[in-house]
Design an enzyme around this catalytic site. Sequence first.
Site, mmCIF file in Angstrom:
data_model
loop_
_atom_site.group_PDB
_atom_site.id
_atom_site.type_symbol
_atom_site.label_atom_id
_atom_site.label_comp_id
_atom_site.label_asym_id
_atom_site.label_seq_id
_atom_site.Cartn_x
_atom_site.Cartn_y
_atom_site.Cartn_z
ATOM 1 N N GLU A 1 -2.381 10.649 3.115
ATOM 2 C CA GLU A 1 -3.518 10.948 3.978
ATOM 3 C C GLU A 1 -3.432 12.417 4.391
ATOM 4 O O GLU A 1 -2.404 12.846 4.911
ATOM 5 C CB GLU A 1 -3.508 10.052 5.220
ATOM 6 N N ASP B 1 0.305 5.307 0.603
ATOM 7 C CA ASP B 1 -0.735 6.206 1.121
ATOM 8 C C ASP B 1 -0.378 7.676 1.130
ATOM 9 O O ASP B 1 0.701 8.034 1.586
ATOM 10 C CB ASP B 1 -0.967 5.925 2.629
ATOM 11 N N GLU C 1 0.841 -1.205 0.000
ATOM 12 C CA GLU C 1 0.000 0.000 0.000
ATOM 13 C C GLU C 1 0.869 1.245 0.000
ATOM 14 O O GLU C 1 1.905 1.283 0.650
ATOM 15 C CB GLU C 1 -0.894 -0.017 1.252
#
Length: 293
Positions: free
Chosen positions: A113, A111, A109
Amino acid sequence: MTHTCTIFFNNLVVTLFIIKFATLVVTNAKPATFLQDFHITWSDSHIKQLDGGKAIQLLLDQNSGCGFASKSKYLFGRVSMKIKLIPGDSAGTVTAFYMNSDTNEIRDELDFEFLGNRTGQPYSVQTNVYARGKGDREQRINLWFDPAADFHTYSILWNHHHVVFYVDEIPIRVYKNNEDKGIPFPKIQPMGVYSTLWEADDWATRGGLEKIDWTKAPFYAYYKDFDIEGCTVPNLEQCTNNPSDWWEGAGYQHLDPVAGRRYRWVRLNHMVYDYCTDKQRNPVTPPECLAGI
Ligand SMILES: *[C@@H]1O[C@H](CO)[C@@H](O)[C@H](O)[C@H]1NC(C)=O
């Protein structure tokens, strides 16, 4: 349909095909609309298409957040979109833009954010990298502009050499392929592209001290200029050494001197948290953080 009409139609299709092919080769593959590459995965009622489907609005209220995902998965490539975050009091909200292998056991993953904040306080951008099931590699920067005042471009470049997170073409994070040193690198699983807007006031803002002010709801974030250029499944075996995979090219295998200078500028002036130097969490420095790596 009459005969003439069919011929005209066929010619049109051929012409369109040629135009499309030519654009694919010389420029990039920006989809015309959101629904071409993506579908809604969470709360239809909270996602609205704008500008004939070229842009979207995500909404968070006390009933729900929402989310969307790419229809395809990709093995290497570059994804990028323009995002305008929730203005004003966004404390406790998280807007995420990420790639995920969707494999619970051995997760890969990447990311982005965006952690909201009280009015006037800076948003934080948290990045994380999961490779072969292991994450806990959070870094945070505060942005040098107000990400809610206008659209800015957020991109992830992923090739055999590294993963680079960019904000307006400025690299803010690099995770190198150091597999030869025993450090895992996401390389064998394709990933989808995802985005969500949700409430996370138990941790997002000042470690959970700042709660969502629901009197300010609903909260809105905006997306446009969706651009995924990647090697799509099911042709995984073709996702290596394919000359048309520009993201694997020489210019993308490491940061050039200008990008390197910008990257150092971000890290010196805007980094507010780095798991590499968090001795409480990591008494032993993680191997990928060691100098020279
Ligand atoms: C929010 O603002 C506070 C105060 O300026 C700051 O310490 C924090 O890093 C900001 N971001 C988040 C996500 O808490």
